[in-house]
Scaffold this motif. Structure first.
Motif, short mmCIF file in Angstrom:
data_model
loop_
_atom_site.label_atom_id
_atom_site.label_comp_id
_atom_site.label_asym_id
_atom_site.label_seq_id
_atom_site.Cartn_x
_atom_site.Cartn_y
_atom_site.Cartn_z
N VAL A 1 0.25 15.07 -7.54
CA VAL A 1 1.34 13.94 -7.75
C VAL A 1 1.78 14.53 -6.15
CG1 VAL A 1 3.35 13.66 -9.08
CG2 VAL A 1 1.85 14.68 -10.16
N LEU A 2 1.88 12.95 -5.44
CA LEU A 2 1.56 13.43 -4.54
C LEU A 2 3.42 12.30 -3.81
CD1 LEU A 2 -1.54 12.41 -3.52
CD2 LEU A 2 -0.89 14.73 -3.71
N ALA A 3 4.19 13.07 -3.03
CA ALA A 3 5.38 12.78 -2.84
C ALA A 3 5.21 12.32 -1.34
CB ALA A 3 6.64 13.88 -2.87
N ALA A 4 3.92 13.01 -0.63
CA ALA A 4 4.27 12.15 1.30
C ALA A 4 2.91 12.12 1.40
CB ALA A 4 4.61 12.47 1.54
N GLY A 5 2.21 11.60 2.32
CA GLY A 5 0.52 11.29 2.75
C GLY A 5 -0.21 9.70 3.19
N ASP A 6 -0.87 9.98 3.72
CA ASP A 6 -1.79 8.97 4.39
C ASP A 6 -2.48 8.25 3.63
OD1 ASP A 6 -0.27 7.39 6.71
OD2 ASP A 6 -1.12 10.17 7.51
N LYS B 1 1.06 -1.05 -0.10
CA LYS B 1 -0.15 -0.04 -0.08
C LYS B 1 0.94 1.25 0.32
CE LYS B 1 -2.12 1.94 3.80
NZ LYS B 1 -3.67 2.26 4.20
N TRP B 2 0.74 2.19 -0.76
CA TRP B 2 1.65 3.44 -0.92
C TRP B 2 1.22 4.27 0.18
CZ3 TRP B 2 1.19 8.36 -0.80
CH2 TRP B 2 2.89 9.18 -1.87
N PRO B 3 2.78 4.62 1.04
CA PRO B 3 3.71 4.62 0.77
C PRO B 3 4.22 3.48 1.21
CG PRO B 3 3.42 6.41 1.88
CD PRO B 3 1.92 6.12 2.19
N ASN B 4 3.75 2.83 2.00
CA ASN B 4 5.47 2.50 3.02
C ASN B 4 4.90 1.00 3.88
OD1 ASN B 4 3.36 3.80 4.91
ND2 ASN B 4 5.32 4.05 6.26
N ASP B 5 3.66 0.24 3.60
CA ASP B 5 3.12 -0.86 3.85
C ASP B 5 2.97 -2.09 3.25
OD1 ASP B 5 2.25 1.10 6.20
OD2 ASP B 5 0.55 1.48 5.45
N LEU B 6 2.87 -2.98 4.55
CA LEU B 6 2.31 -4.93 3.12
C LEU B 6 1.44 -4.84 4.28
CD1 LEU B 6 5.88 -3.69 3.03
CD2 LEU B 6 5.78 -6.51 3.53
N MET B 7 0.18 -5.16 3.68
CA MET B 7 -1.14 -5.07 3.92
C MET B 7 -1.20 -6.47 3.47
SD MET B 7 -1.54 -2.51 4.63
CE MET B 7 -3.41 -2.31 5.36
N VAL B 8 -1.82 -7.87 4.20
CA VAL B 8 -2.82 -9.04 3.97
C VAL B 8 -3.73 -8.23 3.91
CG1 VAL B 8 -3.25 -10.75 4.58
CG2 VAL B 8 -0.89 -10.02 4.67
N GLY B 9 -4.15 -8.87 3.07
CA GLY B 9 -5.81 -7.54 2.86
C GLY B 9 -5.82 -6.95 3.13
N GLU B 10 -6.70 -5.61 4.29
CA GLU B 10 -6.46 -4.45 4.50
C GLU B 10 -5.92 -4.22 6.14
OE1 GLU B 10 -7.87 -1.23 2.35
OE2 GLU B 10 -7.82 -4.00 1.15
N ALA B 11 -5.64 -5.35 6.60
CA ALA B 11 -5.12 -5.28 7.20
C ALA B 11 -2.73 -4.55 7.81
CB ALA B 11 -4.86 -6.44 8.90
N LYS B 12 -2.20 -4.15 8.52
CA LYS B 12 -0.95 -3.95 7.82
C LYS B 12 -0.41 -5.01 9.10
CE LYS B 12 1.40 0.04 8.66
NZ LYS B 12 2.32 1.71 8.38
N LEU B 13 0.77 -5.79 7.59
CA LEU B 13 1.33 -5.94 8.29
C LEU B 13 2.51 -6.03 9.14
CD1 LEU B 13 2.45 -9.45 8.73
CD2 LEU B 13 3.48 -9.63 6.06
N VAL C 1 -4.31 11.05 2.53
CA VAL C 1 -4.54 13.00 3.44
C VAL C 1 -3.29 13.29 4.23
CG1 VAL C 1 -4.99 13.65 6.38
CG2 VAL C 1 -5.91 11.55 5.78
N THR C 2 -2.03 14.41 3.65
CA THR C 2 -0.82 15.19 3.59
C THR C 2 -1.15 16.76 4.40
OG1 THR C 2 -2.51 16.60 2.10
CG2 THR C 2 -1.54 14.86 0.68
N PRO C 3 0.26 16.89 4.35
CA PRO C 3 0.36 17.79 4.90
C PRO C 3 -0.73 18.78 4.58
CG PRO C 3 2.80 16.95 4.38
CD PRO C 3 1.05 16.57 4.01
#
Ligand code: BT5
Length: 266
Positions: free
Chosen positions: A238-243, A111-123, A208-210
């Motif tokens: 074009v987003l460099a950061a965010g949730d 999941k962009w930018p920095n997550d590994l997910m299984v389904g919708e849960a964060k691994l 969600v960005t700054p």
């Protein structure tokens, strides 16, 4: 039980020639950043059994009971301009994904930018920090990975719960570092592989960005690893950061056509 010796022997020759295992530390990223500031070379790896002040992005914390997770930071000098540091996060995410598959029997989505997910849960989550002024090409980059192996906070997921039972953490780390070693410098391939593994592309998202919040469609990840989103007012961002939160599509018939029905929960 993680063993630095078993990681070294499983890994063989690579740039990761300085692997240190600590019982307890505040944050492995903090330790490696301090070493980088002191001039340490590429290839330092610090792994902790427990962190007392594990860090996420911004001011967030990373929580993991002692001995339950891979808590690791690596020091890289990728020779990339600051605009391309996402590629390093992408390389680590792909390496962790491959290791989860080969050692744990689970192939997570990214999941962009920095997550590994299984389904919708964060691994797992990744925290990349450049240690020198961001305008300087070739600055040191510290990349931290927290990967839940045998336990996790509520709402998250851990590898042993979704994979093929007990996981050898030393084998997991050796596999991950070997894969990362081979990916370094092959940035065209990294971004191509990242796009193929990224579950965010093609999704309806809330970002969600700054600078604020928007809902839109995640169209692509560009060559710098930035997320390209078309918001509901048809503007392109074009987003460099965010949730990012993956949303249900507002158009169920299209969802069914693309096989994505019911994949998201938020
Ligand atoms: C991240 O931040 O996902 C980056 C996490 C990086 C942690 C590693 S551990 C080794 C190295 N040393 C450090 O000090 N840090 C790195 P972010 O996207 O901001 O997500 C943080 C959020 O994830 C928290 O606010 C919680 O909601 C959630 N979280 C905390 N612990 C978690 C866990 N074990 N599993 C899943 N989610 C968690």
């Amino acid at each position: 039980m993680l063993s630095a010796e078993r990681v070294r022997s499983g890994l063989g020759a690579s740039r990761f020639d300085d692997i240190r295992l600590l019982a307890e530390v505040d944050s492995t990223n903090r330790v490696v950043r301090a070493a980088a500031d002191g001039g340490a070379g590429e290839g330092m790896v610090v792994i902790a059994d427990h962190q007392t002040a594990g860090r996420g992005r911004l001011d967030r914390t990373w929580e993991a009971p002692a001995g339950s997770a891979i808590l690791m930071s690596v020091l890289l000098r990728p020779g990339l301009p600051a605009t391309d540091l996402h590629l390093v996060t992408a390389a680590v995410a792909l390496a962790a994904r491959a290791a989860c598959s080969s050692v744990g029997g689970v192939l997570p989505d990214l999941k962009w930018p920095n997550d590994l997910m299984v389904g919708e849960a964060k691994l797992a989550g990744i925290l990349a920090e450049a240690t020198l002024p961001t305008s300087e090409a070739g600055s040191a980059v510290v990349v931290g990975l927290g990967l839940n192996v045998s336990s996790c906070p509520p709402g998250a997921v851990f590898l042993q719960a979704v994979g093929q039972g007990p996981v050898d953490p030393s084998a997991l780390v050796a596999d991950l570092l070997g894969d990362l070693d081979r990916r370094m410098g092959r940035w065209d391939q990294v971004i191509g592989d990242y796009r193929a593994a990224c579950a965010t592309i093609g999704r309806r998202v809330r970002v969600v960005t700054p600078g604020g919040e928007m809902v839109g469609h995640a169209d692509a990840v560009d060559d710098h690893g930035r997320l390209v989103v078309t918001s509901e007012d048809a503007a392109r961002h074009v987003l460099a950061a965010g949730d990012v939160i993956h949303l249900r599509s507002s158009n169920p018939p299209t969802d069914r056509a693309s096989g994505q029905e019911g994949r998201s929960t938020q």
